[in-house]
Design a protein around this motif. Structure first.
Motif, PDB file in Angstrom:
ATOM      1  N   VAL A  65       0.700  -1.544  -0.091  1.00 35.28           N
ATOM      2  CA  VAL A  65       0.168  -0.192   0.405  1.00 35.28           C
ATOM      3  C   VAL A  65       0.729   1.183  -0.291  1.00 35.28           C
ATOM      4  CG1 VAL A  65      -1.518   1.390   1.106  1.00 35.28           C
ATOM      5  CG2 VAL A  65      -1.526  -0.758   1.246  1.00 35.28           C
ATOM      6  N   ALA A  66       2.122   1.753   0.825  1.00 34.84           N
ATOM      7  CA  ALA A  66       2.758   2.438   0.647  1.00 34.84           C
ATOM      8  C   ALA A  66       3.623   2.615  -0.225  1.00 34.84           C
ATOM      9  CB  ALA A  66       3.971   2.761   1.661  1.00 34.84           C
ATOM     10  N   GLY A  70       2.645   5.872  -2.112  1.00 33.64           N
ATOM     11  CA  GLY A  70       3.559   6.722  -2.426  1.00 33.64           C
ATOM     12  C   GLY A  70       3.765   6.565  -4.203  1.00 33.64           C
ATOM     13  N   GLY A  71       3.845   5.808  -5.081  1.00 29.98           N
ATOM     14  CA  GLY A  71       4.252   6.534  -6.095  1.00 29.98           C
ATOM     15  C   GLY A  71       3.208   7.124  -6.790  1.00 29.98           C
ATOM     16  N   THR A  72       1.816   7.284  -7.116  1.00 30.78           N
ATOM     17  CA  THR A  72       0.819   8.060  -6.739  1.00 30.78           C
ATOM     18  C   THR A  72       1.373   9.590  -6.481  1.00 30.78           C
ATOM     19  OG1 THR A  72      -0.663   6.578  -6.952  1.00 30.78           O
ATOM     20  CG2 THR A  72      -1.823   8.521  -6.882  1.00 30.78           C
ATOM     21  N   ILE A  79      -0.550   6.648 -12.856  1.00 27.63           N
ATOM     22  CA  ILE A  79       0.280   5.125 -13.583  1.00 27.63           C
ATOM     23  C   ILE A  79       1.828   5.774 -12.454  1.00 27.63           C
ATOM     24  CG2 ILE A  79       2.548   5.417 -15.579  1.00 27.63           C
ATOM     25  CD1 ILE A  79       0.823   7.088 -17.851  1.00 27.63           C
ATOM     26  N   GLY A  80       1.624   6.194 -11.739  1.00 26.26           N
ATOM     27  CA  GLY A  80       2.757   6.472 -10.313  1.00 26.26           C
ATOM     28  C   GLY A  80       1.982   5.106  -9.407  1.00 26.26           C
ATOM     29  N   THR A  81       0.937   5.123 -10.094  1.00 27.05           N
ATOM     30  CA  THR A  81       0.180   3.819  -9.204  1.00 27.05           C
ATOM     31  C   THR A  81       0.778   2.306 -10.088  1.00 27.05           C
ATOM     32  OG1 THR A  81      -0.785   4.616  -7.792  1.00 27.05           O
ATOM     33  CG2 THR A  81      -1.303   2.396  -8.329  1.00 27.05           C
ATOM     34  N   ILE A 125      -7.375  -0.624  -5.113  1.00 28.66           N
ATOM     35  CA  ILE A 125      -8.004   0.574  -4.737  1.00 28.66           C
ATOM     36  C   ILE A 125      -6.844   1.945  -4.954  1.00 28.66           C
ATOM     37  CG2 ILE A 125      -8.408   1.725  -2.576  1.00 28.66           C
ATOM     38  CD1 ILE A 125      -8.959  -0.946  -1.930  1.00 28.66           C
ATOM     39  N   CYS A 126      -5.592   2.308  -4.791  1.00 33.54           N
ATOM     40  CA  CYS A 126      -4.389   3.483  -5.409  1.00 33.54           C
ATOM     41  C   CYS A 126      -4.622   3.440  -6.416  1.00 33.54           C
ATOM     42  CB  CYS A 126      -3.122   3.030  -4.604  1.00 33.54           C
ATOM     43  SG  CYS A 126      -3.167   2.498  -2.826  1.00 33.54           S
ATOM     44  N   ALA A 127      -4.761   2.866  -7.570  1.00 34.40           N
ATOM     45  CA  ALA A 127      -5.120   3.451  -9.017  1.00 34.40           C
ATOM     46  C   ALA A 127      -5.973   4.543  -9.438  1.00 34.40           C
ATOM     47  CB  ALA A 127      -4.815   2.491  -9.583  1.00 34.40           C
ATOM     48  N   THR A 128      -7.210   4.439  -8.455  1.00 34.46           N
ATOM     49  CA  THR A 128      -9.234   4.623  -8.527  1.00 34.46           C
ATOM     50  C   THR A 128      -8.966   5.440  -7.747  1.00 34.46           C
ATOM     51  OG1 THR A 128     -10.492   2.774  -7.040  1.00 34.46           O
ATOM     52  CG2 THR A 128      -9.765   2.679  -9.756  1.00 34.46           C
TER      53      THR A 128
END
Length: 140
Positions: A65-66, A70-72, A79-81, A125-128
């Motif tokens: 998750v981090a 964190g990429g986002t 795209i960071g995710t 979840i992190c991408a959306t």
């Protein structure tokens, strides 16, 4: 006495991913760094998820998750995710296959399946997640 209206407020049209300090080359370097970090997180998670059940599993999922969130936040784009999630998923799938010698990192059990599915779900979840504009921008 003439009544004048204040000048109209100019909306701030700023893309969410337009960071003036991040050039395209720096953004590509971030993606490469996130890909390498995803490989490290996949290997570390594969090793630690079975070590201290359930603490190791939670720690491995927290690392996923981090990395994805964190990429986002680092790149300011979805795209960071996607980049670290794709590298993580490919790495975990390659680590889960057994070799001719019989070596593998994932045993048959609930923990590895929760790690695989939980990591994939956290990437989705992190991408959306909705991306909010930076603080202090005008939302007019």
């Amino acid at each position: 006495m003439s009544r004048t209206s204040p000048p109209p407020r100019q909306p701030v049209f700023r893309a969410l991913n337009s960071n003036p300090l991040m050039t395209p080359g720096a953004r590509i370097a971030c993606y490469v760094g996130l890909a390498v970090l995803a490989l490290v997180v996949a290997v570390a998670g594969a090793l630690i998820q079975a070590a201290w059940l359930p603490g190791g599993l939670l720690l491995a999922l927290a690392g996923c998750v981090a990395l994805f969130y964190g990429g986002t936040k680092l790149t300011g784009t979805r795209i960071g995710t996607v980049v670290p999630a794709a590298v993580w998923l490919i790495s975990v799938v390659l680590l889960s296959t057994s070799r001719p010698e019989g070596d593998f990192l994932f045993a048959a059990g609930v923990g590895p399946y929760v790690y695989l599915l939980g990591g994939a779900m956290s990437a989705v979840i992190c991408a959306t997640l909705p991306q909010l504009p930076p603080a202090g921008t005008n939302r007019a």
